[in-house]
Design a protein around this motif. Structure first.
Motif, PDB file in Angstrom:
ATOM      1  N   ILE A  94      35.946  51.443  41.739  1.00  0.00           N
ATOM      2  CA  ILE A  94      37.382  51.270  41.949  1.00  0.00           C
ATOM      3  C   ILE A  94      38.482  52.105  42.040  1.00  0.00           C
ATOM      4  O   ILE A  94      39.017  52.826  42.713  1.00  0.00           O
ATOM      5  CB  ILE A  94      38.095  50.094  41.120  1.00  0.00           C
ATOM      6  N   ALA A  95      38.134  53.133  40.762  1.00  0.00           N
ATOM      7  CA  ALA A  95      38.522  54.422  40.962  1.00  0.00           C
ATOM      8  C   ALA A  95      38.684  55.072  41.795  1.00  0.00           C
ATOM      9  O   ALA A  95      39.684  55.813  42.735  1.00  0.00           O
ATOM     10  CB  ALA A  95      38.126  55.315  39.496  1.00  0.00           C
ATOM     11  N   GLU A  96      37.216  55.284  43.030  1.00  0.00           N
ATOM     12  CA  GLU A  96      36.733  56.396  43.925  1.00  0.00           C
ATOM     13  C   GLU A  96      38.538  55.483  44.951  1.00  0.00           C
ATOM     14  O   GLU A  96      38.670  56.095  45.963  1.00  0.00           O
ATOM     15  CB  GLU A  96      35.285  55.835  44.295  1.00  0.00           C
ATOM     16  N   ARG A  97      38.076  54.519  45.257  1.00  0.00           N
ATOM     17  CA  ARG A  97      39.121  53.641  46.246  1.00  0.00           C
ATOM     18  C   ARG A  97      40.619  53.546  45.925  1.00  0.00           C
ATOM     19  O   ARG A  97      41.312  53.694  46.594  1.00  0.00           O
ATOM     20  CB  ARG A  97      37.990  52.301  46.667  1.00  0.00           C
ATOM     21  N   LEU A  98      40.826  53.986  44.769  1.00  0.00           N
ATOM     22  CA  LEU A  98      42.160  52.949  44.604  1.00  0.00           C
ATOM     23  C   LEU A  98      43.537  53.872  45.208  1.00  0.00           C
ATOM     24  O   LEU A  98      44.088  53.714  45.946  1.00  0.00           O
ATOM     25  CB  LEU A  98      42.607  52.846  43.418  1.00  0.00           C
ATOM     26  N   PRO A  99      43.104  55.429  44.927  1.00  0.00           N
ATOM     27  CA  PRO A  99      43.876  55.899  46.041  1.00  0.00           C
ATOM     28  C   PRO A  99      43.690  55.850  47.219  1.00  0.00           C
ATOM     29  O   PRO A  99      45.246  55.882  47.506  1.00  0.00           O
ATOM     30  CB  PRO A  99      43.149  57.966  45.333  1.00  0.00           C
ATOM     31  N   GLU A 100      42.716  55.822  47.990  1.00  0.00           N
ATOM     32  CA  GLU A 100      42.629  55.829  49.059  1.00  0.00           C
ATOM     33  C   GLU A 100      43.901  53.738  50.164  1.00  0.00           C
ATOM     34  O   GLU A 100      44.477  54.350  50.805  1.00  0.00           O
ATOM     35  CB  GLU A 100      41.343  55.796  49.704  1.00  0.00           C
ATOM     36  N   THR A 101      43.309  53.530  49.102  1.00  0.00           N
ATOM     37  CA  THR A 101      44.522  52.519  49.552  1.00  0.00           C
ATOM     38  C   THR A 101      46.074  51.689  49.065  1.00  0.00           C
ATOM     39  O   THR A 101      46.616  52.145  49.306  1.00  0.00           O
ATOM     40  CB  THR A 101      43.720  51.150  48.561  1.00  0.00           C
ATOM     41  N   LEU A 102      45.981  52.701  47.545  1.00  0.00           N
ATOM     42  CA  LEU A 102      47.315  52.939  47.562  1.00  0.00           C
ATOM     43  C   LEU A 102      48.164  54.006  48.350  1.00  0.00           C
ATOM     44  O   LEU A 102      49.575  53.977  49.048  1.00  0.00           O
ATOM     45  CB  LEU A 102      47.766  54.051  46.329  1.00  0.00           C
ATOM     46  N   VAL A 103      47.200  55.197  48.533  1.00  0.00           N
ATOM     47  CA  VAL A 103      48.151  55.873  50.103  1.00  0.00           C
ATOM     48  C   VAL A 103      48.480  55.453  51.270  1.00  0.00           C
ATOM     49  O   VAL A 103      49.672  55.453  51.464  1.00  0.00           O
ATOM     50  CB  VAL A 103      47.284  57.621  50.237  1.00  0.00           C
ATOM     51  N   LEU A 104      47.236  54.580  51.604  1.00  0.00           N
ATOM     52  CA  LEU A 104      47.213  53.035  52.813  1.00  0.00           C
ATOM     53  C   LEU A 104      48.665  52.718  53.050  1.00  0.00           C
ATOM     54  O   LEU A 104      49.641  52.527  53.803  1.00  0.00           O
ATOM     55  CB  LEU A 104      46.579  53.066  53.421  1.00  0.00           C
ATOM     56  N   SER A 264      37.527  52.557  59.577  1.00  0.00           N
ATOM     57  CA  SER A 264      36.882  53.068  58.758  1.00  0.00           C
ATOM     58  C   SER A 264      37.467  53.818  57.310  1.00  0.00           C
ATOM     59  O   SER A 264      36.692  54.547  57.157  1.00  0.00           O
ATOM     60  CB  SER A 264      35.795  54.272  59.201  1.00  0.00           C
ATOM     61  N   TRP A 265      38.395  53.602  56.496  1.00  0.00           N
ATOM     62  CA  TRP A 265      38.919  54.024  55.845  1.00  0.00           C
ATOM     63  C   TRP A 265      38.610  53.429  54.392  1.00  0.00           C
ATOM     64  O   TRP A 265      38.487  52.132  53.909  1.00  0.00           O
ATOM     65  CB  TRP A 265      40.779  53.628  55.226  1.00  0.00           C
ATOM     66  N   PRO A 266      38.195  54.780  53.569  1.00  0.00           N
ATOM     67  CA  PRO A 266      37.012  53.803  52.302  1.00  0.00           C
ATOM     68  C   PRO A 266      38.029  53.835  51.349  1.00  0.00           C
ATOM     69  O   PRO A 266      38.154  53.793  49.906  1.00  0.00           O
ATOM     70  CB  PRO A 266      36.274  54.980  51.882  1.00  0.00           C
ATOM     71  N   GLY A 267      38.164  52.503  51.346  1.00  0.00           N
ATOM     72  CA  GLY A 267      39.402  52.109  50.738  1.00  0.00           C
ATOM     73  C   GLY A 267      39.407  50.825  49.946  1.00  0.00           C
ATOM     74  O   GLY A 267      38.069  49.952  49.820  1.00  0.00           O
ATOM     75  N   LEU A 268      40.318  49.598  48.916  1.00  0.00           N
ATOM     76  CA  LEU A 268      39.567  48.865  47.964  1.00  0.00           C
ATOM     77  C   LEU A 268      39.044  47.126  49.074  1.00  0.00           C
ATOM     78  O   LEU A 268      38.534  46.430  48.722  1.00  0.00           O
ATOM     79  CB  LEU A 268      40.906  47.988  47.118  1.00  0.00           C
ATOM     80  N   GLY A 269      39.683  47.661  50.079  1.00  0.00           N
ATOM     81  CA  GLY A 269      39.662  46.296  51.023  1.00  0.00           C
ATOM     82  C   GLY A 269      37.789  46.777  51.269  1.00  0.00           C
ATOM     83  O   GLY A 269      37.775  45.170  51.676  1.00  0.00           O
ATOM     84  N   ARG A 270      37.037  47.579  52.065  1.00  0.00           N
ATOM     85  CA  ARG A 270      36.032  47.405  51.966  1.00  0.00           C
ATOM     86  C   ARG A 270      35.406  47.129  51.020  1.00  0.00           C
ATOM     87  O   ARG A 270      33.903  46.812  51.328  1.00  0.00           O
ATOM     88  CB  ARG A 270      36.557  48.878  52.384  1.00  0.00           C
ATOM     89  N   LEU A 271      35.843  47.555  50.123  1.00  0.00           N
ATOM     90  CA  LEU A 271      34.541  47.505  48.149  1.00  0.00           C
ATOM     91  C   LEU A 271      34.470  45.874  48.504  1.00  0.00           C
ATOM     92  O   LEU A 271      33.437  45.626  48.319  1.00  0.00           O
ATOM     93  CB  LEU A 271      35.278  48.054  47.475  1.00  0.00           C
TER      94      LEU A 271
END
Lengths: 315, 538
Positions: A94-104, A264-271
Motif C-alpha cells: 500500500i505504501a508503494e502505491r499510495l503516493p501514485e493514487t494521491l498524486v493522480l 497503466s498507472w501503478p496505484g491503489l486501484g490496480r492493487l
C-alpha cells in the motif's frame, strides 16, 4: 458550542462509523466466492493435508467471529499482515502505491475544482446566454461520458496519432517533469465528470445567491461586480460545493480503479482490483478500509469547512 | 540511471531543450545500452518457483532460472545445466551436471543445489511439479547424482525442464527468493516496481560458449512494462512506447497486420477450448445427444468470426504441436467420425438420443462460461446453433473467473444441467492433455475432470502410457486412449489455441514465438535452441 469542541465531538462520532465499516469490510470480503487457498492451488493436484495446512495459514479454519477479532487486533496495530499471492507485507504494497493514487487523485481534483467552479460562476453570471447553454451541454457530456472510453480516446488521439505523450508512464520519479506531463491525460480523464458536476452545482448555487437581497445591497453601496461575486456570492455558494467535494473524494478513488488500468498507472486501484481477483483478502480489506477512512475524514473536513465558510452555522 | 522509455523527440516537445540535454546523458552507462521493452499483462507476484502459480510470474523468471534441461521450440529435450541423463533402470536416472556454472549470487552450481531444489517442493503449492515422480536423490560427486523415481515415469526428462534450479542456500533459508529470483540464466534480476515494471539485465558470465549464437545475449536490458489493459498495450505498441507486445487479443491481429511498422508472429500452442457436458444429467447422459451437440459446434465459423482466422479446429485432445503423438490424419479421422460440424447428422443423433432418454424437446439448459471475451463469443455461436434446432432452448451465463472455477471444479457440476465452456493448457507431454481431464481419479474436486468421465480402459491406457519410455509404444497407447475418449464425447473439443506476439518491425529481430505458456520470452536468448533476439538502433 465552540468550533474546537465541535471538531472533537464530530471526530469521536466517526469512531463507531469506522467500527461499522470494519465489520462490513471484513464481512463483504468473506462473502466473495472462493478463498485464497483456491487461488494459490489453481489447477494443481493437491493432497487434503496440503489444503488443510494452507487453510490454517490463512486462519480459514477458525470461526468467523474469531477471524474478525484476530484481524481487527492486527489492524489496530497497523499490521495488515502478508499478502496471499506473495510473501510481501500488505503495508509495503500500500505504501508503494499510495503516493501514485494521491498524486493522480489530487491532480484530478484540482482540475475538477479549477475548471468546474469558475465555469459554474461564469455560467450563472451570464445565464441565458450562449456561454451558459454551451457550458450546460459540455457538462452534461462530461458527466455522461464513461471515463474508461474517454481515457482510451485521449490515448489514441494524443498518444498514438499526435504522439505528444507516452501511452505508458515514463520510468522516472513521480514528480519529475515527464511524469507530470504524462499525468495530464489521466488526470483530465478522471477529473472530467467531477468538473462537470462542480460546474452545474456552482451555477445553481451562484444563481440562487444572486437573487438574495444582500447582493442588491452590496451592489447598491457601490461595490464592483467582481467584488460582489468573489467576496460575497462565491463564498456563500461554496457551502454546497464543499459538501459535494467531500463526496467526490470517494468518486475519484472509485474512478482511479478504472483510470489506473487504462493508463497503466501503478496505484491503489490496480492493487485493489487484482487483489479481489486473486482473493488476496488482506489487501482487499486494507485498501477498502483505507478508502472508507479517507471518505469519513473528507466528510469531517467538509463539516469543519462549513463552519469556517459560514459563521452563521452553529452547532 | 536506467534508460528512459519515453523518446527523446517526445521529451523535447514537452520540456524543451534544456532538460532534454540532461536526459541525453542518461542513456549511456557502462553497457552498450541495448534495451528491449516488452510487456506483461499482469503484475509479477512471486519469484519463487515453488510458489508461483500464475503464468506471468513464471514467464518473468524464465530467463533468470535455468533447469537441468530445456525444451526447444519443437519439443526436443536439450541439455542445459545437465550434460547427460542416463536411465540406469526403470526407476533410476544418472544425471551428469555442467561444471563451471555459477549462480547470480556468485555461488557455484553443484549436485547439492539440484537435490535441494527438488526437495524444496515438498508441501508447497507446486509440490506436484516434482513429487509426482521424485522419490530420492543420491549425490555421487559434485557433478553427478542419481535420481530415484517413485515409479517409472515417461515424462521424466520433460518434467526436469519445468523445475528451475535454485541455489541450495534457498532451501536452507540463507537466501531469500522473495526479494528476487537467483538462478544461473543469461539474465539476472534487476528491479521490480509493482504494477509498473520488471527489469532484467544481462548476467556477467553465463556459461554458454559455443557456435551459432553469441556467447552473451546481445540485448543488455529487458524491461517488461506491466500493462493490464489490452487496448492500452496495443496503443503503446503502435505509438512505439514498447517494442514487443505479449499475447495481444486475437481480434486485434487483423488491425496489427495492416500496420507496416508491426510484425505479428503467431504459432499453434499447446491447449484447447472445449465444451464440457454434465454427464450425470439427462439428456447429456446419452452419448448420441453429446455427439449431436458436438456436431453442432461450428468450429470453422468460430475460428473465422471470433479468432480472426487464427487457430485450428480441435477434434481430439492432444495438440498437433506434439507431432510424435498425433497427426493431422488422426485428427481429421476423429472429426469425421465423432466431432465435425454436421447439422444433418446432429439432427439424427439428437432425435435418437432424446427418444432414448425420454427427455422431451426443447430441453431448457445453459452454457456457463467465465468472462473471457473470446470464450464468451464462441459460446454464443454454439448457443445460437443449438437454439436453431428444435431440441434446445439454451441461454448463456457468465461468471467472474474465481466464481466460475469454484463452480466448475466444485465436484458436482457434472450433476447440474449446464454445459461448461473452458480452456485447457497442455505441455510438451501427451499426458498433460488427457490425465487431468479424463482420468477417473482426477474427477472434481480432486482435480479437473469436471464431466466425471470414467472409463476403465482409458484409465488403464493412461497409466500404462505414463510408465512406458518407448515413444512409438506410447504413441499407440495415447492413440487408443484418445479414440476412446473422443468416441464417448464427454466434451466437445472446439479449437486448438495459438500464441501471438506482435513487435515493432524496425526494433526487434530474430524473435520467435515459443508455443507454451510461460516460455514466451525464451527466444530472447536460447543457445540450446540456436535462437537469440537483437534490437535495432540503440
Amino acid at each position: 458550542m465552540s468550533l474546537r469542541r465541535y471538531v472533537v465531538r464530530r471526530t469521536l462520532l466517526t469512531l463507531p462509523i469506522l467500527l461499522g465499516v470494519s465489520v462490513l469490510t471484513f464481512g463483504l470480503v468473506k462473502l466473495l466466492p472462493g478463498t485464497p487457498v483456491d487461488y494459490v492451488l489453481q489447477f494443481q493436484e493437491a493432497t487434503p493435508e496440503l489444503r488443510a495446512s494452507l487453510r490454517a495459514q490463512y486462519h480459514l479454519d477458525e470461526p468467523l467471529w474469531k477471524q474478525y477479532l484476530l484481524w481487527l487486533n492486527d489492524v489496530l496495530h497497523l499490521d495488515f499482515g502478508d499478502r496471499v499471492v506473495s510473501d510481501r507485507s500488505v503495508s509495503a504494497a500500500i505504501a508503494e502505491r499510495l503516493p501514485e493514487t494521491l498524486v493522480l487523485g489530487g491532480a484530478a481534483f484540482l482540475i475538477a475544482l479549477l475548471v468546474g467552479v469558475p465555469a459554474g460562476v461564469v455560467a450563472a453570471v451570464r445565464r441565458g446566454t450562449l456561454l451558459d447553454e454551451g457550458s450546460r451541454v459540455v457538462a452534461l457530456a462530461g458527466i455522461a461520458t464513461p471515463n474508461f472510453w474517454l481515457g482510451l480516446l485521449l490515448i489514441l488521439v494524443f498518444g498514438v496519432h499526435l504522439d505528444l505523450v507516452s501511452v505508458i508512464p515514463p520510468v522516472a520519479p513521480i514528480l519529475a517533469p515527464e511524469s507530470l506531463a504524462f499525468l495530464v491525460l489521466p488526470a483530465v480523464t478522471l477529473g472530467t465528470a467531477s468538473a462537470a458536476l462542480f460546474t452545474r452545482l456552482t451555477r445553481s448555487a451562484v444563481t440562487d445567491q444572486l437573487r438574495q437581497e444582500y447582493v442588491r445591497t452590496a451592489r447598491a453601496k457601490g461595490l464592483t461586480e467582481r467584488t460582489v461575486i468573489v467576496k460575497h456570492v462565491l463564498r456563500n455558494s461554496l457551502v454546497s460545493v464543499v459538501t459535494v467535494a467531500a463526496v467526490q473524494v470517494a468518486f475519484l478513488l472509485d474512478g482511479a480503479v478504472v483510470i489506473e488500468r487504462v493508463f497503466s498507472w501503478p496505484g491503489l486501484g490496480r492493487l485493489l482490483v487484482r487483489a479481489i481477483l486473486q482473493r488476496d483478502f488482506p489487501v482487499v480489506q486494507a485498501v477498502v478500509l483505507l478508502v472508507a477512512v479517507a471518505v469519513v475524514v473528507a466528510n469531517l473536513l467538509a463539516d469543519v469547512l462549513y463552519a469556517w465558510l459560514d459563521p452563521r452555522i452553529t452547532y | 540511471m536506467p534508460p528512459f522509455t519515453t523518446s527523446r523527440r517526445r521529451l523535447l516537445r514537452w520540456v524543451g531543450a534544456a532538460s532534454a540535454a540532461g536526459v541525453a546523458g542518461c542513456s549511456g552507462g557502462t553497457g552498450d545500452g541495448t534495451e528491449l521493452v516488452a510487456t506483461l499483462g499482469a503484475d509479477v507476484s512471486n519469484y519463487d518457483p515453488t510458489l508461483a502459480n500464475d503464468t506471468t510470474s513464471r514467464k518473468a523468471f524464465d530467463l533468470v532460472y535455468e533447469s537441468l534441461v530445456a525444451v526447444d521450440f519443437e519439443g526436443n529435450v536439450r541439455p542445459t545445466l545437465a550434460t547427460s541423463l542416463d536411465r540406469r533402470d526403470d526407476l533410476t536416472w544418472r544425471l551428469s551436471l555442467r561444471e563451471g556454472v555459477t549462480f547470480h549470487d556468485g555461488s557455484d552450481f553443484t549436485a547439492a543445489d539440484v537435490k535441494a531444489t527438488f526437495e524444496r517442493y515438498e508441501g508447497t503449492p507446486r509440490e506436484s511439479d516434482v513429487y509426482l515422480w521424485y522419490d530420492d536423490a543420491t549425490i555421487r560427486d559434485d557433478y553427478t547424482l542419481d535420481v530415484t523415481l517413485s515409479e517409472p515415469y515417461a515424462p521424466f526428462q520433460l518434467s526436469l525442464g519445468g523445475v528451475p534450479i535454485v541455489p541450495e542456500a534457498a532451501a536452507t533459508g540463507d537466501l531469500d527468493l522473495s526479494t528476487g529470483p537467483v538462478g544461473t540464466g543469461p539474465y539476472a534480476f534487476d528491479t521490480h516496481e509493482p504494477d509498473r515494471l520488471y527489469r532484467l539485465v544481462r548476467a556477467d558470465d553465463h556459461w554458454y560458449g559455443g557456435d551459432g549464437v553469441p556467447d552473451t545475449p546481445p540485448i543488455e536490458t529487458i524491461t517488461f512494462r506491466i500493462i493490464v489493459e489490452q487496448s492500452s498495450q496495443l496503443a503503446a505498441l503502435q505509438a512505439g512506447d514498447i517494442d514487443l507486445a505479449n499475447n495481444p487479443p486475437a481480434d486485434a491481429v487483423a488491425d496489427l497486420r495492416d500496420d507496416d511498422a508491426i510484425t505479428v508472429s503467431d504459432r499453434l500452442a499447446g491447449g484447447f477450448e472445449m465444451l464440457i457436458f454434465p454427464l450425470a444429467t439427462p439428456p447429456f447422459s446419452n452419448r448420441d445427444v453429446r455427439e449431436g451437440v458436438a456436431r453442432l459446434v461450428p468450429r470453422e465459423a468460430i475460428i473465422d468470426a471470433v479468432y480472426g482466422g487464427i487457430g485450428q479446429p480441435a477434434y481430439a485432445p492432444i495438440s498437433p504441436l506434439l507431432s510424435d503423438y498425433t497427426s493431422d490424419a488422426f485428427l481429421q479421422e476423429m472429426g469425421d467420425e465423432y466431432m465435425r460440424y454436421d447439422p444433418d447428422r446432429a439432427r439424427e443423433l439428437l432425435t435418437a438420443g432424446f427418444d432414448e432418454t425420454g427427455v422431451s424437446p426443447p430441453y431448457e439448459t445453459t452454457i456457463v462460461t467465465n468472462e473471457t471475451g473470446d470464450r464468451v463469443r464462441w459460446a454464443q455461436l454454439v448457443r445460437d446453433e443449438l437454439n436453431g434446432t428444435d431440441f434446445f432452448d439454451v441461454s448463456l451465463e457468465q461468471f467472474e473467473w474465481n466464481t466460475y472455477i469454484e463452480r466448475v471444479l466444485s465436484g458436482d457440476s457434472h450433476r447440474s444441467d449446464a454445459m461448461m465452456a473452458l480452456g485447457w493448457s497442455g505441455g510438451w507431454d501427451p499426458d498433460t492433455y488427457l490425465r487431468n481431464m479424463f482420468y477417473s481419479g482426477q474427477a472434481t474436486p480432486s482435480c479437473c475432470n469436471a464431466a466425471h468421465y470414467a472409463n476403465d480402459e482409458v484409465d488403464r491406457l493412461l497409466d500404462e502410457a505414463l510408465t512406458t519410455y518407448d515413444t512409438a509404444e506410447r504413441r499407440a497407447l495415447y492413440e487408443r486412449a484418445q479414440r476412446q475418449v473422443v468416441s464417448d464425447v464427454p466434451v466437445a473439443f472446439v479449437r486448438f489455441g495459438t500464441r501471438i506476439e506482435a513487435y515493432r518491425t524496425d526494433a526487434v529481430e530474430g524473435f520467435r514465438t515459443y508455443p507454451l505458456d510461460s516460455g514466451e520470452f525464451s527466444a530472447i536468448y536460447a543457445p540450446w535452441a540456436n535462437t537469440y533476439t537483437t534490437v535495432g538502433g540503440s
